[in-house]
Design a protein around this motif. Structure first.
Motif, PDB file in Angstrom:
ATOM      1  N   VAL A  12       0.849  -1.190   0.000  1.00  9.94           N
ATOM      2  CA  VAL A  12       0.000   0.000   0.000  1.00  9.94           C
ATOM      3  C   VAL A  12       0.881   1.235   0.000  1.00  9.94           C
ATOM      4  O   VAL A  12       1.789   1.354   0.834  1.00  9.94           O
ATOM      5  CB  VAL A  12      -0.939   0.043   1.232  1.00  9.94           C
ATOM      6  CG1 VAL A  12      -1.801   1.301   1.199  1.00  9.94           C
ATOM      7  CG2 VAL A  12      -1.797  -1.192   1.307  1.00  9.94           C
ATOM      8  N   GLU A  13       0.637   2.136  -0.926  1.00 10.93           N
ATOM      9  CA  GLU A  13       1.322   3.415  -0.969  1.00 10.93           C
ATOM     10  C   GLU A  13       0.366   4.483  -0.455  1.00 10.93           C
ATOM     11  O   GLU A  13      -0.785   4.539  -0.886  1.00 10.93           O
ATOM     12  CB  GLU A  13       1.736   3.731  -2.412  1.00 10.93           C
ATOM     13  CG  GLU A  13       2.475   5.047  -2.575  1.00 10.93           C
ATOM     14  CD  GLU A  13       2.813   5.325  -4.029  1.00 10.93           C
ATOM     15  OE1 GLU A  13       3.121   6.489  -4.349  1.00 10.93           O
ATOM     16  OE2 GLU A  13       2.743   4.380  -4.853  1.00 10.93           O
ATOM     17  N   LEU A  20       3.060   0.565   3.212  1.00 11.27           N
ATOM     18  CA  LEU A  20       2.840  -0.584   4.088  1.00 11.27           C
ATOM     19  C   LEU A  20       2.906  -1.841   3.237  1.00 11.27           C
ATOM     20  O   LEU A  20       2.360  -1.880   2.129  1.00 11.27           O
ATOM     21  CB  LEU A  20       1.467  -0.468   4.764  1.00 11.27           C
ATOM     22  CG  LEU A  20       1.045  -1.618   5.683  1.00 11.27           C
ATOM     23  CD1 LEU A  20       1.899  -1.624   6.956  1.00 11.27           C
ATOM     24  CD2 LEU A  20      -0.437  -1.469   6.056  1.00 11.27           C
ATOM     25  N   GLN A  21       3.573  -2.876   3.767  1.00 12.76           N
ATOM     26  CA  GLN A  21       3.656  -4.147   3.069  1.00 12.76           C
ATOM     27  C   GLN A  21       3.150  -5.261   3.963  1.00 12.76           C
ATOM     28  O   GLN A  21       3.226  -5.183   5.192  1.00 12.76           O
ATOM     29  CB  GLN A  21       5.103  -4.459   2.661  1.00 12.76           C
ATOM     30  CG  GLN A  21       5.677  -3.523   1.611  1.00 12.76           C
ATOM     31  CD  GLN A  21       7.083  -3.929   1.214  1.00 12.76           C
ATOM     32  OE1 GLN A  21       7.767  -4.652   1.937  1.00 12.76           O
ATOM     33  NE2 GLN A  21       7.523  -3.459   0.056  1.00 12.76           N
ATOM     34  N   GLY A  22       2.626  -6.296   3.346  1.00 14.14           N
ATOM     35  CA  GLY A  22       2.175  -7.461   4.096  1.00 14.14           C
ATOM     36  C   GLY A  22       2.392  -8.719   3.281  1.00 14.14           C
ATOM     37  O   GLY A  22       2.258  -8.717   2.062  1.00 14.14           O
ATOM     38  N   GLN A  23       2.755  -9.817   3.964  1.00 16.99           N
ATOM     39  CA  GLN A  23       2.952 -11.104   3.301  1.00 16.99           C
ATOM     40  C   GLN A  23       2.079 -12.161   3.970  1.00 16.99           C
ATOM     41  O   GLN A  23       1.955 -12.184   5.198  1.00 16.99           O
ATOM     42  CB  GLN A  23       4.424 -11.541   3.368  1.00 16.99           C
ATOM     43  CG  GLN A  23       5.384 -10.718   2.533  1.00 16.99           C
ATOM     44  CD  GLN A  23       5.768  -9.413   3.188  1.00 16.99           C
ATOM     45  OE1 GLN A  23       5.992  -9.349   4.398  1.00 16.99           O
ATOM     46  NE2 GLN A  23       5.857  -8.358   2.389  1.00 16.99           N
ATOM     47  N   GLY A  24       1.497 -12.978   3.140  1.00 18.61           N
ATOM     48  CA  GLY A  24       0.685 -14.069   3.666  1.00 18.61           C
ATOM     49  C   GLY A  24      -0.544 -13.586   4.414  1.00 18.61           C
ATOM     50  O   GLY A  24      -1.050 -14.272   5.311  1.00 18.61           O
ATOM     51  N   ARG A  45     -10.441  -1.199   4.040  1.00 22.31           N
ATOM     52  CA  ARG A  45     -11.515  -1.060   5.031  1.00 22.31           C
ATOM     53  C   ARG A  45     -11.220  -1.875   6.289  1.00 22.31           C
ATOM     54  O   ARG A  45     -11.425  -1.391   7.404  1.00 22.31           O
ATOM     55  CB  ARG A  45     -12.844  -1.491   4.422  1.00 22.31           C
ATOM     56  CG  ARG A  45     -13.484  -0.456   3.520  1.00 22.31           C
ATOM     57  CD  ARG A  45     -14.903  -0.839   3.138  1.00 22.31           C
ATOM     58  NE  ARG A  45     -14.921  -2.043   2.314  1.00 22.31           N
ATOM     59  CZ  ARG A  45     -14.823  -2.032   0.996  1.00 22.31           C
ATOM     60  NH1 ARG A  45     -14.677  -0.885   0.353  1.00 22.31           N
ATOM     61  NH2 ARG A  45     -14.858  -3.162   0.319  1.00 22.31           N
ATOM     62  N   ASP A  46     -10.760  -3.118   6.110  1.00 19.06           N
ATOM     63  CA  ASP A  46     -10.502  -3.967   7.277  1.00 19.06           C
ATOM     64  C   ASP A  46      -9.400  -3.402   8.164  1.00 19.06           C
ATOM     65  O   ASP A  46      -9.466  -3.486   9.391  1.00 19.06           O
ATOM     66  CB  ASP A  46     -10.128  -5.377   6.818  1.00 19.06           C
ATOM     67  CG  ASP A  46     -11.323  -6.313   6.811  1.00 19.06           C
ATOM     68  OD1 ASP A  46     -12.429  -5.839   6.453  1.00 19.06           O
ATOM     69  OD2 ASP A  46     -11.182  -7.500   7.168  1.00 19.06           O
ATOM     70  N   LEU A  47      -8.357  -2.844   7.532  1.00 15.14           N
ATOM     71  CA  LEU A  47      -7.249  -2.279   8.306  1.00 15.14           C
ATOM     72  C   LEU A  47      -7.496  -0.827   8.699  1.00 15.14           C
ATOM     73  O   LEU A  47      -6.670  -0.226   9.394  1.00 15.14           O
ATOM     74  CB  LEU A  47      -5.955  -2.378   7.504  1.00 15.14           C
ATOM     75  CG  LEU A  47      -5.466  -3.803   7.184  1.00 15.14           C
ATOM     76  CD1 LEU A  47      -4.127  -3.752   6.448  1.00 15.14           C
ATOM     77  CD2 LEU A  47      -5.341  -4.641   8.448  1.00 15.14           C
ATOM     78  N   LEU A  50      -6.034   5.133   6.457  1.00 14.08           N
ATOM     79  CA  LEU A  50      -6.328   6.475   5.962  1.00 14.08           C
ATOM     80  C   LEU A  50      -5.264   6.888   4.958  1.00 14.08           C
ATOM     81  O   LEU A  50      -4.122   6.432   5.013  1.00 14.08           O
ATOM     82  CB  LEU A  50      -6.364   7.474   7.122  1.00 14.08           C
ATOM     83  CG  LEU A  50      -7.383   7.193   8.239  1.00 14.08           C
ATOM     84  CD1 LEU A  50      -7.258   8.242   9.337  1.00 14.08           C
ATOM     85  CD2 LEU A  50      -8.790   7.158   7.684  1.00 14.08           C
ATOM     86  N   MET A  51      -5.616   7.751   4.036  1.00 13.23           N
ATOM     87  CA  MET A  51      -4.706   8.248   3.008  1.00 13.23           C
ATOM     88  C   MET A  51      -4.138   7.130   2.144  1.00 13.23           C
ATOM     89  O   MET A  51      -3.022   7.238   1.621  1.00 13.23           O
ATOM     90  CB  MET A  51      -3.549   9.059   3.631  1.00 13.23           C
ATOM     91  CG  MET A  51      -3.991  10.234   4.480  1.00 13.23           C
ATOM     92  SD  MET A  51      -4.720  11.549   3.467  1.00 13.23           S
ATOM     93  CE  MET A  51      -4.998  12.799   4.726  1.00 13.23           C
ATOM     94  N   ALA A  52      -4.889   6.036   1.997  1.00 10.75           N
ATOM     95  CA  ALA A  52      -4.413   4.923   1.181  1.00 10.75           C
ATOM     96  C   ALA A  52      -4.491   5.282  -0.292  1.00 10.75           C
ATOM     97  O   ALA A  52      -5.534   5.700  -0.791  1.00 10.75           O
ATOM     98  CB  ALA A  52      -5.236   3.669   1.467  1.00 10.75           C
ATOM     99  N   GLY A  53      -3.379   5.115  -0.987  1.00 13.75           N
ATOM    100  CA  GLY A  53      -3.320   5.360  -2.415  1.00 13.75           C
ATOM    101  C   GLY A  53      -3.336   4.054  -3.182  1.00 13.75           C
ATOM    102  O   GLY A  53      -4.152   3.167  -2.896  1.00 13.75           O
TER     103      GLY A  53
END
Length: 300
Positions: A12-13, A20-24, A45-47, A50-53
């Motif tokens: 997520v930028e 933000l990065q996530g694996q699995g 939405r779940d996380l 805010l300001m998600a690009g």
């Protein structure tokens, strides 16, 4: 609820910098699959980000696995009710006026010569009179010195507190001031629900349609309404040549929306009404995309 989950990696930028990065990562899904755009929306939405690009999804795998949590109640979003008729090539709105002609000005095949390989566009051409489909009348339609579409403020057509008045065409055709009493009208858009839209695009649509009387128009004007709409062919009685309702309402700067539909889907009140036309100078009537906004957006 299905027993499917999805495992994926994501990046997520944020629009204000960083990422933000996530694996699995795993999420419950409805059905057997989900596209990346919908998955990105669910993730944000779940996380509660805010300001998600831009969101990039990689290594997506569907897993047969029971959902890990009970789904929360669906969020009650404002509802949008379509109140405009669809206009197609050849649609007759008002008998005696020409139907629109909708065609390609530049077709997709012809457009390929103008763009890079694999790129094509369609540019439509529409030839029509302004009184086509669901349309709004502003004062210039009736009066040479009245405000035209470009001179009317957007606030005259958008996000209006509205109320529905029932006047079933099976019970009466001439809608008088008596049918408008006992209703909070001042400062509101008044939508007259006759049910006549069931005859749209049939010969019956122009035959004996319901209308407002002169007394009704005077009452609405004097009660300070801001717009009047009707789901009929005309707000005036077209059997006569006079147009007292247009004259009274437009003379007072009150826009008129004709040929509405789906008013049966609206509550009596507690919604907002929008019917925005484009800003054409020297034009007093034009088709609109009329909508009602229900729910939370109607409480403002």
């Amino acid at each position: 609820m299905s027993g499917k989950r999805i495992e994926f990696d994501f990046t997520v930028e944020f629009t204000n910098g960083g990422g933000l990065q996530g694996q699995g990562f795993r999420l419950d899904i409805d059905g057997d699959d989900i596209d990346d755009a919908a998955l990105a929306g669910d993730l944000v939405r779940d996380l509660r980000l805010l300001m998600a690009g831009p969101v990039r999804i990689t290594r997506k795998t569907i897993i047969d696995e029971a959902h890990k949590r009970v789904a929360p109640p669906a969020r009650q979003l404002p509802g949008i009710v379509e109140l405009s008729h669809v206009v197609c090539d050849g649609t007759v709105t008002y008998p005696g006026l020409p139907a629109p002609r909708i065609c390609d000005y530049l077709g997709r095949e012809a457009s390929r010569a103008h763009y890079a390989e694999g790129t094509e566009f369609q540019i439509a051409r529409i030839d029509m009179v302004a009184n086509t489909g669901t349309y709004v009348d502003c004062p210039f339609h009736r009066y040479a010195d009245g405000a035209d579409l470009a001179q009317m403020p957007a606030s005259a057509f958008a996000d209006l507190d509205a109320v529905v008045v029932d006047a079933d065409h099976r019970d009466l055709r001439a809608i008088d001031a008596e049918q408008l009493r006992g209703v909070e009208l001042r400062g509101r858009a008044v939508l007259v629900r006759t049910g006549w839209d069931v005859h749209w695009e049939s010969p019956a649509y122009a035959d004996g349609h319901p209308f407002l009387t002169e007394a009704a128009a005077i009452w609405l004007r004097d009660c300070g309404v801001v717009l009047v709409g009707i789901d009929s062919m005309n707000i005036d009685d077209t059997r006569a040549k006079a147009r007292p309702v247009h004259s009274i309402l437009l003379g007072a700067g009150i826009p008129i929306v004709e040929h509405l539909c789906n008013l049966y889907a609206l509550p009596r009140e507690g919604f907002r009404f929008t019917a925005l036309p484009p800003r054409f100078a020297g034009v007093g009537t034009f088709p609109v995309r009329a909508i009602a906004t229900l729910g939370d957006a109607a409480t403002g």
